[in-house]
Design an enzyme around this catalytic site. Structure first.
Site, PDB file in Angstrom:
ATOM      1  CE  LYS A 135      -1.553   2.925   2.807  1.00 37.75           C
ATOM      2  NZ  LYS A 135      -1.882   3.777   1.775  1.00 37.75           N
TER       3      LYS A 135
ATOM      4  CD  GLU B 217      13.474   1.239   9.367  1.00 37.24           C
ATOM      5  OE1 GLU B 217      14.100   0.161   9.565  1.00 37.24           O
ATOM      6  OE2 GLU B 217      13.980   2.400   9.562  1.00 37.24           O
TER       7      GLU B 217
ATOM      8  CB  CYS C  77      13.715   8.981   7.639  1.00 38.58           C
ATOM      9  SG  CYS C  77      14.749   7.763   6.858  1.00 38.58           S
TER      10      CYS C  77
ATOM     11  CD  GLU D  23      10.746  13.546  10.595  1.00 36.62           C
ATOM     12  OE1 GLU D  23       9.629  13.263  10.720  1.00 36.62           O
ATOM     13  OE2 GLU D  23      11.511  12.914   9.936  1.00 36.62           O
TER      14      GLU D  23
HETATM   15  P1  NDP Z   1       2.671   8.845   7.203  1.00 39.79           P
HETATM   16  O1  NDP Z   1       2.843   8.141   8.705  1.00 39.79           O
HETATM   17  O2  NDP Z   1       1.407   9.622   6.913  1.00 39.79           O
HETATM   18  O3  NDP Z   1       2.378   7.510   6.227  1.00 39.79           O
HETATM   19  C1  NDP Z   1       2.895   6.729   5.974  1.00 39.79           C
HETATM   20  C2  NDP Z   1       1.906   5.549   5.390  1.00 39.79           C
HETATM   21  O4  NDP Z   1       1.312   4.962   6.337  1.00 39.79           O
HETATM   22  C3  NDP Z   1       1.118   5.883   4.167  1.00 39.79           C
HETATM   23  O5  NDP Z   1       1.148   4.771   3.187  1.00 39.79           O
HETATM   24  C4  NDP Z   1      -0.088   6.026   4.980  1.00 39.79           C
HETATM   25  O6  NDP Z   1      -1.244   6.223   4.014  1.00 39.79           O
HETATM   26  C5  NDP Z   1      -0.264   4.969   5.905  1.00 39.79           C
HETATM   27  N1  NDP Z   1      -0.923   5.080   6.820  1.00 39.79           N
HETATM   28  C6  NDP Z   1      -1.648   6.175   7.341  1.00 39.79           C
HETATM   29  N2  NDP Z   1      -2.296   5.761   8.407  1.00 39.79           N
HETATM   30  C7  NDP Z   1      -2.276   4.226   8.710  1.00 39.79           C
HETATM   31  C8  NDP Z   1      -2.547   3.614   9.715  1.00 39.79           C
HETATM   32  N3  NDP Z   1      -3.369   3.943  10.988  1.00 39.79           N
HETATM   33  N4  NDP Z   1      -2.285   2.251   9.658  1.00 39.79           N
HETATM   34  C9  NDP Z   1      -1.311   1.788   8.363  1.00 39.79           C
HETATM   35  N5  NDP Z   1      -0.814   2.856   7.924  1.00 39.79           N
HETATM   36  C10 NDP Z   1      -1.295   3.826   7.738  1.00 39.79           C
HETATM   37  O7  NDP Z   1       3.824   9.310   6.796  1.00 39.79           O
HETATM   38  P2  NDP Z   1       4.155  10.252   5.678  1.00 39.79           P
HETATM   39  O8  NDP Z   1       3.957   9.541   4.319  1.00 39.79           O
HETATM   40  O9  NDP Z   1       3.805  11.558   5.747  1.00 39.79           O
HETATM   41  O10 NDP Z   1       5.889  10.027   5.630  1.00 39.79           O
HETATM   42  C11 NDP Z   1       6.653  10.928   6.140  1.00 39.79           C
HETATM   43  C12 NDP Z   1       7.355  10.013   7.458  1.00 39.79           C
HETATM   44  O11 NDP Z   1       8.074   9.137   7.339  1.00 39.79           O
HETATM   45  C13 NDP Z   1       8.325  11.278   8.173  1.00 39.79           C
HETATM   46  O12 NDP Z   1       8.172  11.295   9.701  1.00 39.79           O
HETATM   47  C14 NDP Z   1       9.712  10.473   8.049  1.00 39.79           C
HETATM   48  O13 NDP Z   1      10.554  10.752   8.812  1.00 39.79           O
HETATM   49  C15 NDP Z   1       9.182   9.118   8.024  1.00 39.79           C
HETATM   50  N6  NDP Z   1      10.128   8.191   7.196  1.00 39.79           N
HETATM   51  C16 NDP Z   1      10.992   7.396   7.831  1.00 39.79           C
HETATM   52  C17 NDP Z   1      11.975   6.586   7.269  1.00 39.79           C
HETATM   53  C18 NDP Z   1      12.600   5.408   7.922  1.00 39.79           C
HETATM   54  O14 NDP Z   1      13.116   4.723   7.391  1.00 39.79           O
HETATM   55  N7  NDP Z   1      12.681   5.788   9.448  1.00 39.79           N
HETATM   56  C19 NDP Z   1      12.025   6.898   5.648  1.00 39.79           C
HETATM   57  C20 NDP Z   1      11.354   7.873   5.219  1.00 39.79           C
HETATM   58  C21 NDP Z   1      10.218   8.539   6.126  1.00 39.79           C
HETATM   59  P3  NDP Z   1      -1.914   7.525   3.467  1.00 39.79           P
HETATM   60  O15 NDP Z   1      -1.130   8.016   2.729  1.00 39.79           O
HETATM   61  O16 NDP Z   1      -3.214   6.792   2.836  1.00 39.79           O
HETATM   62  O17 NDP Z   1      -2.285   8.294   4.969  1.00 39.79           O
END
Ligand code: NDP
Length: 436
Positions: free
Chosen positions: A163, A236, A270, A367
């Site tokens: 997803k 992550e 990240c 962040e």
């Molecule tokens: P989000 O947490 O908003 O979304 C990540 C994914 O989770 C999306 O596909 C989202 O879908 C989905 N999602 C949303 N709600 C749920 C839920 N309740 N259960 C399961 N999945 C869900 O993050 P962002 O996309 O905004 O990404 C940015 C963040 O990711 C930053 O904080 C960054 O630091 C972190 N990040 C971490 C990395 C690492 O390796 N540590 C690498 C890259 C980013 P939908 O879009 O439909 O809401």
């Protein structure tokens, strides 16, 4: 979408916005709960046969996947640029990274280890497939983030339901279309949706393991959602990495490297340097060098040759970054560059350097995940180590010095690499502010 080896259009759709000009790139299917159930059921049905495929055969199939990705580098790269906003060359390199990691993963082995082989007993450790893995990715690297999930899950004998983020589903959906005939039906499923699909998937009783990359806030929801079924999870999450610059660095040479450590992918990484601690002896010189370098880097249309920084990837993140900059302005912190969004369409915010804001400021504690960076002065190593080790994030950290031993001595004192420090949320600071 790809469900059980077939294309599924969905009953409704949502628009995917190009962050460079706010036009609609395409619409993506809105997966219903029934369609998600079908995807999970297809993955479950395919799991026993895929687990029974020999490890060597699974290695070969991963190489087949890599070949398909390589044959579509340009097309997938263009999709990533259109939906995510990074420059075309960078997007294409990201897609090439997916095939690279598929090949690297295919080279891994999972040897059995014999713990005891005696007259009394035989004890062997074997790694067996878990079943169905949910791979949930964020919007900053739609292909790159998938590369760390897809290959390992498949090689280990699991089937997957992928997803992507609502903001960046297109390259992943297309990838599903390209890969659906390479593996048996149901081994790879790809779904998209703009509502509750993520929580439906991570809490689905048919899922054996959730591999999630995204924000800390959503990570908490995934963990809570997995509790009732005790589903295995890997999270992550966010980061607020300190970079510590010691006084012996070659300032002009360091400025460019430090710039890209912070601003690659317009700061949406990240592991980007998100707060930079600079020794007082070189503070003024390095700050000036960073500001001078920043104006030489072209930000703009990511499809244009020579563009090195694209827009912020979506309106939600754009508003988060603008809110942080506005807070700096309200509090009277000095902005050395940038600070004002570019006029016209698109989510462009110029590189913004903040001059020595207080340690408790939002721009230091939260962040930012965008092109705004606090530069902080320090005199004393003990003090800077304590500041670097504060806060709930402990994803990464870096030390910059001309002397590797001096850098290592500081690095050994840094608490990083563990993701989060339980119980260390800073008072009064809201993290992972989320706006829709
Ligand atoms: P989000 O947490 O908003 O979304 C990540 C994914 O989770 C999306 O596909 C989202 O879908 C989905 N999602 C949303 N709600 C749920 C839920 N309740 N259960 C399961 N999945 C869900 O993050 P962002 O996309 O905004 O990404 C940015 C963040 O990711 C930053 O904080 C960054 O630091 C972190 N990040 C971490 C990395 C690492 O390796 N540590 C690498 C890259 C980013 P939908 O879009 O439909 O809401």
């Amino acid at each position: 979408m790809t469900i059980g080896g077939a294309g599924v259009s969905g009953r409704s759709s949502f628009d995917v916005i190009n962050p460079a000009d706010e036009s609609v790139v395409a619409s993506a299917p809105e997966c219903t709960r029934e369609e998600l159930d079908a995807a999970v059921a297809a993955a479950r049905a395919a799991a026993p046969a895929w687990a029974a495929v020999s490890f060597e055969q699974r290695q070969k199939r991963l190489l087949d996947l890599a070949d398909v990705v390589d044959a579509h580098l340009d097309e997938l790269g263009r999709l990533v640029t259109a939906e995510q906003g990074k420059p075309l060359a960078v997007a294409t390199a990201e897609v090439a990274g997916l095939s690279y990691w598929l090949r690297e993963t295919a080279a891994l082995t999972l040897p059995e280890s014999v713990n005891e082989d005696s007259a009394e007993r035989l004890s062997v450790t074997r790694r067996v497939p878990l079943g169905v893995v949910a791979a949930i990715t964020p919007w900053n690297y739609p292909m790159g983030q998938l590369s760390f999930k897809l290959g390992p899950a498949l090689l280990a004998g699991n089937t997957v339901v992928v997803k992507p983020s609502t903001f960046t589903p297109l390259a992943t959906l297309r990838l599903g279309e390209l890969l659906r005939d390479v593996l048996p039906a149901g081994v790879i499923n790809v779904v998209s949706g703009s509502g509750d699909l993520g929580s439906w998937l991570s809490g689905h009783p048919g899922i054996d393991k959730v591999s999630f990359t995204g924000s800390t806030r959503t990570g908490r929801a995934v963990m809570a959602g997995a509790a009732p079924t005790l589903t295995r999870i890997t999270l992550e999450l966010g980061g607020n990495d300190p970079a510590i610059v010691l006084p012996d660095v070659d300032v002009p040479a360091m400025a460019e490297k430090l710039f890209w450590a912070a601003f690659s992918n317009t700061g949406q990484i990240c592991l980007a340097a998100k707060r930079v601690y600079i020794h007082a002896d070189i503070y003024a010189e390095l700050v000036q060098a960073l500001a001078a370098y920043a104006v030489t880097v072209r930000m703009g249309d990511p499809t244009r040759e020579g563009t090195r920084l694209g827009p912020i990837s979506n309106r939600r993140q754009y508003e988060t970054v603008l809110d942080l900059i506005e807070d700096c302005r309200r509090q009277g912190y000095g902005l050395l560059t940038g600070g004002t969004p570019e006029p016209g369409r698109g989510f462009f915010v110029p590189v913004t350097l903040v001059d020595n804001p207080p340690e408790e400021s939002r721009i230091v504690c939260e962040e930012q995940f965008g092109p705004v960076l606090p530069l902080l002065r320090f005199d004393d190593i003990d003090d800077v180590v304590a500041r670097a080790n504060a806060g709930e994030y402990a994803l990464g950290a870096s030390v910059w010095s001309a002397d590797p031993d001096a850098a290592l001595a500081v690095a050994r004192r840094l608490d990083a690499g563990g993701g989060h420090r339980p119980g260390t949320r800073r008072r009064g600071v809201r993290t992972d502010r989320r706006r829709r």
